[in-house]
Design an enzyme around this catalytic site. Sequence first.
Site, PDB file in Angstrom:
ATOM      1  N   HIS A  13       0.764  -1.130  -0.043  1.00  0.00           N
ATOM      2  CA  HIS A  13      -0.048   0.112   0.062  1.00  0.00           C
ATOM      3  C   HIS A  13       0.984   1.410   0.048  1.00  0.00           C
ATOM      4  O   HIS A  13       1.240   1.584   0.945  1.00  0.00           O
ATOM      5  CB  HIS A  13      -1.063   0.227   1.233  1.00  0.00           C
ATOM      6  N   HIS A  15       1.432   5.340  -1.773  1.00  0.00           N
ATOM      7  CA  HIS A  15       1.037   6.376  -2.878  1.00  0.00           C
ATOM      8  C   HIS A  15       2.254   7.143  -3.535  1.00  0.00           C
ATOM      9  O   HIS A  15       3.254   7.547  -2.747  1.00  0.00           O
ATOM     10  CB  HIS A  15       0.134   7.471  -2.043  1.00  0.00           C
ATOM     11  N   LYS A  99      -9.675  -0.443  -5.311  1.00  0.00           N
ATOM     12  CA  LYS A  99      -9.645   0.023  -4.138  1.00  0.00           C
ATOM     13  C   LYS A  99     -10.773   0.839  -3.812  1.00  0.00           C
ATOM     14  O   LYS A  99     -11.064   1.815  -4.747  1.00  0.00           O
ATOM     15  CB  LYS A  99      -8.562   0.880  -3.907  1.00  0.00           C
ATOM     16  N   HIS A 136     -10.434   1.233   2.326  1.00  0.00           N
ATOM     17  CA  HIS A 136     -10.300   2.343   3.248  1.00  0.00           C
ATOM     18  C   HIS A 136     -11.346   2.234   4.312  1.00  0.00           C
ATOM     19  O   HIS A 136     -12.628   2.870   4.029  1.00  0.00           O
ATOM     20  CB  HIS A 136     -10.180   3.768   2.565  1.00  0.00           C
ATOM     21  N   HIS A 174      -4.399  -0.469   6.061  1.00  0.00           N
ATOM     22  CA  HIS A 174      -4.111   0.445   7.272  1.00  0.00           C
ATOM     23  C   HIS A 174      -4.947   0.528   8.579  1.00  0.00           C
ATOM     24  O   HIS A 174      -5.352   1.574   9.017  1.00  0.00           O
ATOM     25  CB  HIS A 174      -3.527   1.954   6.783  1.00  0.00           C
ATOM     26  N   ASP A 247       1.452   2.890   3.449  1.00  0.00           N
ATOM     27  CA  ASP A 247       0.744   4.057   3.103  1.00  0.00           C
ATOM     28  C   ASP A 247       1.443   5.155   3.210  1.00  0.00           C
ATOM     29  O   ASP A 247       0.863   6.274   3.551  1.00  0.00           O
ATOM     30  CB  ASP A 247      -0.403   4.017   4.294  1.00  0.00           C
TER      31      ASP A 247
HETATM   32  O1  DOR Z   1      -3.365   9.656   5.403  1.00  0.00           O
HETATM   33  C1  DOR Z   1      -3.579   9.266   4.384  1.00  0.00           C
HETATM   34  N1  DOR Z   1      -3.032   9.887   3.033  1.00  0.00           N
HETATM   35  N2  DOR Z   1      -4.695   8.354   4.330  1.00  0.00           N
HETATM   36  C2  DOR Z   1      -5.261   8.059   3.085  1.00  0.00           C
HETATM   37  O2  DOR Z   1      -6.013   7.295   3.166  1.00  0.00           O
HETATM   38  C3  DOR Z   1      -4.917   8.542   1.851  1.00  0.00           C
HETATM   39  C4  DOR Z   1      -3.376   9.165   1.721  1.00  0.00           C
HETATM   40  C5  DOR Z   1      -3.118  10.370   0.962  1.00  0.00           C
HETATM   41  O3  DOR Z   1      -3.482   9.977  -0.269  1.00  0.00           O
HETATM   42  O4  DOR Z   1      -2.536  11.362   1.015  1.00  0.00           O
HETATM   43 ZN    ZN Z   2      -3.497   4.988   1.417  1.00  0.00          ZN
END
Ligand code: DOR
Ligand code: ZN
Length: 344
Positions: A13, A15, A99, A136, A174, A247
């Site tokens: 997981h 980004h 997702k 989520h 998470h 995450d």
């Molecule tokens: O803290 C987070 N940031 N939780 C999420 O679910 C998304 C993520 C983000 O994309 O910045």
């Molecule tokens: Zn995330």
Amino acid sequence: MNTITLLQPDDWHAHLRDGLALERTVPDLAKQFSRAICMPNLVPPVKTVEEAEAYRSRIMAHVPEGIEFDPRMVLYFTDQTSPKEILKIKKSEHVNAIKLYPAGATTNSDNGVSDISKVYAVIEQLEKHQVPLLLHGEVTHNHVDIFDREKRFLDEVLSPLMKQFPGLKLVLEHITTSEAANFVLEHDRNVAATITPQHLLFNRNDMLVGGVKPHFYCLPILKRQTHQQTLLEVATSGNPKFFLGTDSAPHSKNAKENACGCAGCYSAPTAIELYAQAFDQAGKIDRLEGFASHFGADFYGLPRNTSTITLVKEDQIIPESLDYLDGEKIVPLYAGKTIQWRKL
Ligand code: DOR
Ligand code: ZN
């Protein structure tokens, strides 16, 4: 134990964002992990297999020479997702899951699902083809306290969903509470969870006592210490239903240190060392390899990696900030602090 060698870990997981951000995020993640599930909450989101393949190519263009990195892609579930797209996922080489963000739950979730009962036709296909649904897991109603949103999701959304689709393969992403850990424990092996380094190492006191620390703010929000303790117990238990998902979520320093700061902790550059720190503090460093390198691949039905990495118990100071975008900075998780593990 001062040195440990593990099979190369994967991040289930993460980004990476898009465009210029990839110059920072892809090398950081690829130096740590062999594979990563790349979250689809771009603007606009990654909604089809075709868009996911195009995003994957943009990511691959930033993998440093000499490093092998295999981005695993995920589609973003919307109210308009076609049941037919699920078979395309099943047949695709690089897309592994879909997702679901409840609309409004977090960063770039406005196009998320407004009411899960409206998308049951798609979920039926997920169950049929055994394509993992990544969740989520928070309700978004204004009247629900932010610290209760995960628990309420389990009771009000996930329990009914599991009754309707008992064979559904899903990852509760998470997780932050004892209730979520117990939910996973109580279900069969189709139900798994990822756990972030921040939820293992910190609790809401770290974020709120002595002043607000925006770099600890993420969603789902850090909870009280008893929940942190449960997460540490399950992560280090050797139970294959719990595996690594950072995450890691980049936001510029300005966007975090702001009157309305963004949610997300950027852990990618030292993620495996942060997990090593948490496992070692729990006296369970020997359980790190299963959590980081075996269980996620097994759950997704992908082969385990074959190369290894070595971690040494040696102090390292996490940088105060790193370059990000065009002239901006990003503050990594636990910036300026010393941790006891270092990846060779
Ligand atoms: O803290 C987070 N940031 N939780 C999420 O679910 C998304 C993520 C983000 O994309 O910045
Ligand atoms: Zn995330």
